[in-house]
Each structure stands twice: as C-alpha cells, then as structure tokens.
Scaffold this motif. Structure first.
Motif, short mmCIF file in Angstrom:
data_model
loop_
_atom_site.label_atom_id
_atom_site.label_comp_id
_atom_site.label_asym_id
_atom_site.label_seq_id
_atom_site.Cartn_x
_atom_site.Cartn_y
_atom_site.Cartn_z
N ALA A 34 0.99 -1.34 0.23
CA ALA A 34 -0.01 -0.05 -0.13
C ALA A 34 0.70 1.33 -0.09
O ALA A 34 0.69 2.31 -0.50
N GLU A 35 2.08 1.45 0.44
CA GLU A 35 2.80 2.56 0.60
C GLU A 35 3.70 2.42 -0.38
O GLU A 35 3.42 3.87 -0.83
N ALA A 36 4.03 1.53 -0.94
CA ALA A 36 5.12 1.35 -2.19
C ALA A 36 3.68 1.73 -3.32
O ALA A 36 4.62 2.82 -4.52
N ARG A 37 2.56 2.21 -3.29
CA ARG A 37 1.60 2.86 -4.52
C ARG A 37 1.88 3.72 -3.84
O ARG A 37 1.92 4.82 -4.83
N ALA A 38 0.88 4.40 -2.52
CA ALA A 38 0.02 5.48 -2.85
C ALA A 38 1.35 6.47 -1.99
O ALA A 38 0.61 7.73 -2.67
N ARG B 1 10.58 1.09 6.51
CA ARG B 1 9.45 2.05 7.58
C ARG B 1 8.71 2.59 7.30
O ARG B 1 7.94 2.99 8.01
N LYS B 2 8.44 3.36 6.50
CA LYS B 2 7.50 4.24 5.88
C LYS B 2 5.96 3.63 6.75
O LYS B 2 4.61 3.90 7.28
N ALA B 3 5.36 2.19 6.10
CA ALA B 3 4.54 0.80 6.57
C ALA B 3 4.82 0.37 7.47
O ALA B 3 4.01 -0.50 8.00
N GLY B 4 5.79 1.29 8.51
CA GLY B 4 5.71 0.32 9.65
C GLY B 4 6.06 -0.75 10.17
O GLY B 4 6.49 -0.91 11.74
N VAL B 5 7.10 -1.05 9.06
CA VAL B 5 7.49 -2.74 9.49
C VAL B 5 9.58 -2.09 10.37
O VAL B 5 9.35 -1.66 9.94
N PRO B 6 9.68 -3.12 11.29
CA PRO B 6 10.12 -2.84 12.19
C PRO B 6 11.22 -3.11 11.53
O PRO B 6 11.65 -4.04 10.32
N ASP B 7 13.02 -3.19 11.75
CA ASP B 7 14.20 -2.63 10.95
C ASP B 7 15.15 -3.98 11.53
O ASP B 7 15.12 -4.59 10.08
N MET B 8 14.55 -4.70 12.17
CA MET B 8 15.00 -6.23 12.31
C MET B 8 14.34 -7.12 11.23
O MET B 8 14.64 -7.94 10.68
N VAL B 9 12.97 -6.70 11.17
CA VAL B 9 12.53 -7.36 9.76
C VAL B 9 13.03 -6.92 8.16
O VAL B 9 13.07 -6.17 8.42
N LYS B 10 14.02 -8.26 7.59
CA LYS B 10 14.49 -8.11 6.44
C LYS B 10 13.76 -8.48 5.38
O LYS B 10 12.83 -8.89 5.72
#
Length: 368
Positions: free
Chosen positions: A191-195, A322-331
């Motif tokens: 969603a963030e990548a598109r919008a 990061r914009k989507a709220g995914v933690p940095d530890m998740v790759k």
C-alpha cells in the motif's frame, strides 16, 4: 657381497637428512624425480629452485620445505580450474572475494604450518568482537572452504590438519532467524509503495516474493558482467540482466515456471491461487493480456525502465518498509521463512522438488 663403503655412507647421509621412515623417503625421492624431469637438476630437492615453480603448486605444500602461506592458498582457490570458486555465481564470488581479501590483508603472510587451533580461535574472537557474530562465523566458513580446497585439490597436509581442527571446533552462532515478514507487513508495504512513493514495481515484487516464497534475486534478477556464462536479452553498459522473473515464464493457464537459486531448482506456481499477485496485475484476464503483449522482465524500475539493481532495490525497499511501520529487524529476505517446506494460508500453491537436505533443515528448525 658387501655394499661399497662410499655408497653406503652416501645413502646413510641422505636417509638422515630425509628421515627414517621409508614412506617419507620414497615420497621425497618421487618428487625429486618429477622435479628432475622438469628442471634437469637431478639432485634438486625443489628447495629454492626457480625452475620448479610451475611444478610445486600441484604437489602440495608438505612437499616443499617452506610450505604454503594463507595468501597463496587464497590465490590458488580463486584461480585453480578445479576450485569450487569457479562454480559459484557472480554475486557469490564477489561476496567471497571481499571476505578473503579481508583475511589475506591481515593474516595472508602467515605460513599454514604456523597456524594452530589457538590461532584460529584468536582470529574468530577478533572478527566477532563487538557483537559481530555473523561476520565472524562467515569468515570461519571461508577458512573451512579454503582448507578443504587445499587438502582435496592441492593435497596439502597442513590444509588437512587445519580442516580437521575446524571440523572439531565449535564457534558461537546466532542461530536461526525467528522474525518473519507477515501477511500484514506485506499488505502495508504494498500500500505504501503504491500510494506514497509511486513505486508500483516494489509492490509487485513484494507480492511475488511473499506468495511464491521466492528470494529477492529470483524475482528481480541481478546484473552481471557480459563475460558470465548466463544468457540474456537485456544488456546495458557492459552488463547483462539474468535470473529474474520474465513474462515468458507464465503460460496461458497462469502457471509460472521458474528455475530458482544457485542449485537450479524448478518450481511451478498457480497464479490463480495468489490473490496479492492478481491484485497487483489487475486480475486473471489482465495477466493473460500482459503475457501475450509483453516480453522480458516482469519487475521493472519505475524510474529507469530497466530491471532493478540489487543495491538500489534494497535501499528503496527499506524506505517503504519503514514508512509502512515494519521494524528494522525484519528484512526483505524474511519474505521466505528459513527451512519451510510448504507455504501458509496467505501464500500461493507452489510445486517444487524437495530434497533430503530440505527435509533435514525443516526438522532442525522445528526442533528449535
């Protein structure tokens, strides 16, 4: 009849110099004969003989009084026609080159015969200091590969000794990654990548990775030098694009067939069971139209109109995550959970060949 005194004295002197073991003496005399045929110095023992320089790398360091240095082993591993290094992919060779260069810069001058168990332990402590456990373990893995090559291909006794030491040694590891990119993470990234960013290709690539359980490289491909053996129709600025998903991999029944990974495993995926991919591409009818009209890579950089480079895609994906709220530890690589054999309820139906190694990894991960 008694042996000639002078001859007996000369033979005894040679035996004292070479050692008392008959096997050792025969081994040395054998290589002296090889050396003699090469350089015509019939008394040559190969010590310091410049004419034997082309012969000795094939005989093994234990036949040479000076032995191999770590730098020399690394050089031979990179260039020998029988080295497993020659069978690696381009990016894997680049990564290993960086690590071996790091080893060579600091320890390359050392003779292998001077490297002991305590030496290897001290190196690991230095490499893994400051919490860099993964880096330390990766460099130890490179040493294992180098010494195995030296023993099997170069028939070097010091490499055999060091291989045995590393086989019996235990170094701390980080263990399996327990984090995972969830279905909710994927939906938020798309969603963030598109919008927000207008990077529709990243939304599509993320859907392909997650639902088909493919690595990033298997989806977006990679750029390699033209000299690499892989064939490609996409060539730009002296490099060619290989390995990624193409429209030609999808048939009229919406079944995607692709060869994945360095092992070249084949997969078949029914895109009709992949709702995220259908959503990104506009449904089944739209996918059939695109397959009939388009050629080349499926995932194209929205700005350049070319396939993504690995570094640029990784950087842009992290911005979106990061914009989507995914933690940095998740790759991004957590799109595919390690050692899984089947997908979850949010993933497509994929047929793939499963080996005994895959089953073993899966069982080990379940026990943890």
């Amino acid at each position: 009849m008694p042996a000639h005194p002078a001859r007996r004295s000369s033979r005894g002197k040679q035996e004292n110099q070479l050692g008392s073991s008959p096997a050792t003496r025969n081994k040395v005399f054998r290589y002296r004969r090889i050396c003699a045929r090469s350089c015509r110095h019939h008394r040559c023992g190969c010590a310091g003989c410049p004419d034997c320089s082309d012969v000795y790398p094939q005989l093994g360091a234990s036949k040479h009084p000076m032995g191999y240095t770590l730098k020399k082993i690394i050089a031979l591993y990179r260039t020998d026609a029988h080295s497993p290094f020659q069978r690696l992919g381009y990016q894997a060779r680049v990564k290993q080159d960086r690590m071996m260069e790091r080893i060579s810069e600091k320890h390359g001058h050392l003779q292998l015969r001077g490297v002991k168990s305590k030496t290897l332990t001290a190196w690991y402590k230095d490499w893994s200091s400051g919490g860099r456990i993964a880096a330390g373990h990766a460099l130890i893995a490179r040493l294992r590969t180098l010494f195995r090559f030296g023993f099997i291909v170069l028939e070097d006794d010091d490499c055999l000794r060091l291989s045995e030491i590393l086989r019996e040694s235990r170094f701390r590891t980080q263990g399996p990654r327990l984090v995972q990119l969830t279905s909710d993470h994927v939906k938020a990234i798309r969603a963030e990548a598109r919008a927000h960013f207008g990077w529709y290709s990243i939304a599509l690539a993320q859907a392909l990775q997650f639902e088909l359980r493919l690595s990033q490289k298997d989806v977006i491909g990679e750029w390699v030098p033209i000299a690499e053996p892989d064939e490609s129709d996409v060539i730009v600025h002296g490099k060619k694009w290989v390995r990624g998903l193409c429209w030609s991999h999808i048939d009229k029944n919406l079944v995607l067939r692709h060869t994945t990974g360095s092992a070249g495993k084949r997969i078949e995926a029914d895109l009709r069971t992949a709702p995220m991919i259908l959503d990104e591409l506009g449904g089944q009818d739209e996918i059939i139209r695109l397959v009939n009209e388009r050629v080349g890579p499926i995932v194209i950089n929205d700005v350049t109109g070319l396939p993504w480079s690995t570094a640029e895609y990784r950087r842009k994906w992290r911005l979106v995550a990061r914009k989507a709220g995914v933690p940095d530890m998740v790759k991004n690589r957590d799109s595919v959970q390690a050692a899984t054999l089947v997908g979850g309820p949010d993933q497509a139906r994929v047929l793939r060949h499963i080996t005994l190694t895959d089953i073993s990894r899966h069982l080990r991960s379940r026990r943890r």
